[in-house]
Design a protein around this motif. Structure first.
Motif, short mmCIF file in Angstrom:
data_model
loop_
_atom_site.label_atom_id
_atom_site.label_comp_id
_atom_site.label_asym_id
_atom_site.label_seq_id
_atom_site.Cartn_x
_atom_site.Cartn_y
_atom_site.Cartn_z
N LEU A 157 0.84 -1.35 0.07
CA LEU A 157 0.06 -0.08 -0.03
C LEU A 157 0.79 1.31 0.10
O LEU A 157 0.46 2.14 0.61
N ASP A 158 1.84 1.36 -0.76
CA ASP A 158 2.72 2.39 -0.88
C ASP A 158 2.19 3.40 -1.84
O ASP A 158 2.35 4.75 -1.35
N GLU A 159 1.58 3.20 -2.69
CA GLU A 159 0.92 4.42 -3.48
C GLU A 159 -0.58 3.96 -3.69
O GLU A 159 -1.18 3.15 -4.32
N ALA A 160 -1.19 4.98 -2.84
CA ALA A 160 -2.74 4.51 -3.00
C ALA A 160 -3.36 6.18 -2.69
O ALA A 160 -2.96 7.07 -2.38
N SER A 161 -4.52 6.24 -3.00
CA SER A 161 -5.50 7.59 -3.03
C SER A 161 -6.74 6.95 -2.33
O SER A 161 -7.44 5.94 -2.72
N VAL A 162 -7.40 7.73 -1.62
CA VAL A 162 -8.85 7.67 -1.02
C VAL A 162 -9.73 8.80 -1.60
O VAL A 162 -9.17 10.17 -1.43
N LYS A 163 -10.93 8.59 -1.96
CA LYS A 163 -11.85 9.72 -2.47
C LYS A 163 -13.09 9.43 -1.65
O LYS A 163 -13.65 8.22 -1.91
N VAL A 164 -13.61 10.34 -1.15
CA VAL A 164 -14.86 10.36 -0.42
C VAL A 164 -15.85 11.27 -0.76
O VAL A 164 -15.55 12.44 -0.77
N ARG A 165 -16.96 11.14 -1.12
CA ARG A 165 -18.08 12.03 -1.32
C ARG A 165 -19.36 11.74 -0.42
O ARG A 165 -19.94 10.62 -0.45
N GLN A 166 -19.69 12.61 0.36
CA GLN A 166 -20.88 12.47 1.52
C GLN A 166 -21.63 13.70 1.32
O GLN A 166 -21.07 14.82 0.91
N GLY A 167 -22.76 13.73 1.80
CA GLY A 167 -23.58 14.94 1.98
C GLY A 167 -24.98 14.97 0.92
O GLY A 167 -25.02 14.33 0.07
N PRO A 168 -25.56 16.29 1.29
CA PRO A 168 -26.67 16.46 0.28
C PRO A 168 -26.30 16.81 -1.08
O PRO A 168 -24.84 17.17 -1.38
N PRO A 169 -27.14 17.16 -1.86
CA PRO A 169 -26.71 17.59 -3.51
C PRO A 169 -26.42 19.02 -3.27
O PRO A 169 -26.73 19.76 -2.30
N GLY A 170 -25.58 19.62 -4.11
CA GLY A 170 -25.36 20.85 -4.41
C GLY A 170 -25.73 21.49 -5.61
O GLY A 170 -25.22 21.33 -6.76
N ASP A 171 -27.08 22.12 -5.60
CA ASP A 171 -27.53 22.67 -6.74
C ASP A 171 -27.15 24.14 -7.11
O ASP A 171 -26.82 24.65 -6.11
N ASP A 172 -27.40 24.53 -7.89
CA ASP A 172 -27.35 25.95 -8.38
C ASP A 172 -28.12 26.75 -7.70
O ASP A 172 -29.43 26.48 -7.36
N ASP A 173 -27.72 28.00 -7.20
CA ASP A 173 -28.61 28.69 -6.53
C ASP A 173 -29.95 29.22 -7.03
O ASP A 173 -30.74 28.91 -6.37
N GLU A 174 -30.08 29.41 -8.20
CA GLU A 174 -31.38 29.48 -8.98
C GLU A 174 -32.12 28.39 -8.77
O GLU A 174 -33.51 28.32 -9.25
N ASP A 175 -31.75 27.14 -8.67
CA ASP A 175 -32.67 26.10 -8.74
C ASP A 175 -33.33 25.52 -7.33
O ASP A 175 -34.05 24.65 -7.22
N TYR A 176 -32.94 26.38 -6.37
CA TYR A 176 -33.27 25.98 -5.03
C TYR A 176 -34.58 26.00 -4.86
O TYR A 176 -35.38 25.40 -3.98
N ALA A 177 -35.25 27.05 -5.78
CA ALA A 177 -36.81 27.27 -5.53
C ALA A 177 -37.56 26.45 -6.52
O ALA A 177 -38.68 26.43 -6.28
N LEU A 178 -36.97 25.63 -7.00
CA LEU A 178 -37.71 24.89 -8.12
C LEU A 178 -38.69 23.66 -7.26
O LEU A 178 -38.15 23.23 -6.05
N PRO A 179 -39.81 23.32 -7.57
CA PRO A 179 -40.85 22.46 -6.63
C PRO A 179 -40.43 21.11 -7.12
O PRO A 179 -41.20 20.18 -7.39
N VAL A 180 -39.04 20.55 -6.87
CA VAL A 180 -38.65 19.43 -7.20
C VAL A 180 -38.04 18.71 -5.92
O VAL A 180 -37.23 19.51 -5.42
N TRP A 181 -38.28 17.59 -5.57
CA TRP A 181 -37.71 16.91 -4.52
C TRP A 181 -36.23 16.95 -4.48
O TRP A 181 -35.80 16.28 -5.64
N ALA A 182 -35.43 17.05 -3.35
CA ALA A 182 -34.14 16.67 -3.53
C ALA A 182 -33.37 16.14 -2.25
O ALA A 182 -34.15 16.38 -1.00
#
Length: 213
Positions: A157-182
């Motif tokens: 395990l001399d050369e390795a990488s870790v990648k993690v994504r957690q949390g809610p979606p990140g929408d564009d500011d103008e899309d937060y008002a859309l009537p769509v469940w997220a």
């Protein structure tokens, strides 16, 4: 505990905040997995092979048949081993920002064949205990003939990488008002109730280490 290596192929160019140099995070991801994917070139053709594995300290073990071309060619080249856990579907207001929550590890290196019966038994124990802790001592041990039919590779395990994504979606500011469940639809892996072999001798109970899974 030394941090993970920072090489051109383990450094993230996109979303670098999802990477971590914490070696403990690499251990956690590897130790929580059951299947890895071994990337290798065989006869000029790339292959990605799902296989069982196990970790002991800073060594990753994978195994296969001694007759498998992947096991025979791997020690002569660099390979890439990946482990990924899918933790959730990230559903955004816009399709562009849909994503997944995940934890992933990528390991590069040239594996070494594990030779000698004692060394191979120790490595196979690590792989077995990764899948079902306690099973190595519960089942019959492999014979010398069986050991001869199994190839085991050790990857540092001399050369390795870790990648993690957690949390809610990140929408564009103008899309937060859309009537769509997220939100996030969590994904979990769980063991079911043990199913006995139809040929099991009557009266043999499910062992505690299996029932506990």
């Amino acid at each position: 505990m030394k941090p993970l290596s920072a090489t051109p192929r383990t450094s993230l160019g996109r979303y670098p905040e999802r990477s971590t140099p914490d070696r403990a995070a690499l251990y956690d991801i590897l130790d929580a997995g059951l299947i890895c994917h071994l990337g290798i070139v065989v006869n000029g053709t790339p292959r990605v092979i799902p296989t069982c594995y196990g970790r002991l300290d800073d060594t990753l073990y994978v195994h296969g048949s001694t007759g498998a071309s992947s096991m025979m060619t791997a020690p002569s080249q660099e390979v890439c081993v990946t482990v990924t856990h899918l933790d959730g579907l990230v559903l955004a207001r816009s399709l562009f920002h849909h994503s997944i929550n995940y934890r992933s590890a990528m390991v590069y290196g040239v594996p070494s064949p594990v030779t000698g019966d004692d060394e191979k038994r120790a490595a196979l124990r690590v792989i077995t205990e990764q899948l079902a802790p306690g099973q190595w001592d519960a089942a019959r041990q492999p014979t010398r003939k069986e050991l001869a039919g199994v190839a085991v590779l050790a990857l540092p395990l001399d050369e390795a990488s870790v990648k993690v994504r957690q949390g809610p979606p990140g929408d564009d500011d103008e899309d937060y008002a859309l009537p769509v469940w997220a939100g996030v639809l969590p994904v979990r892996q769980a063991f079911g109730a043990p199913v006995p072999d139809p040929a099991l001798t009557p009266g043999i109970p499910v062992p505690a280490h299996i029932a506990a899974r």
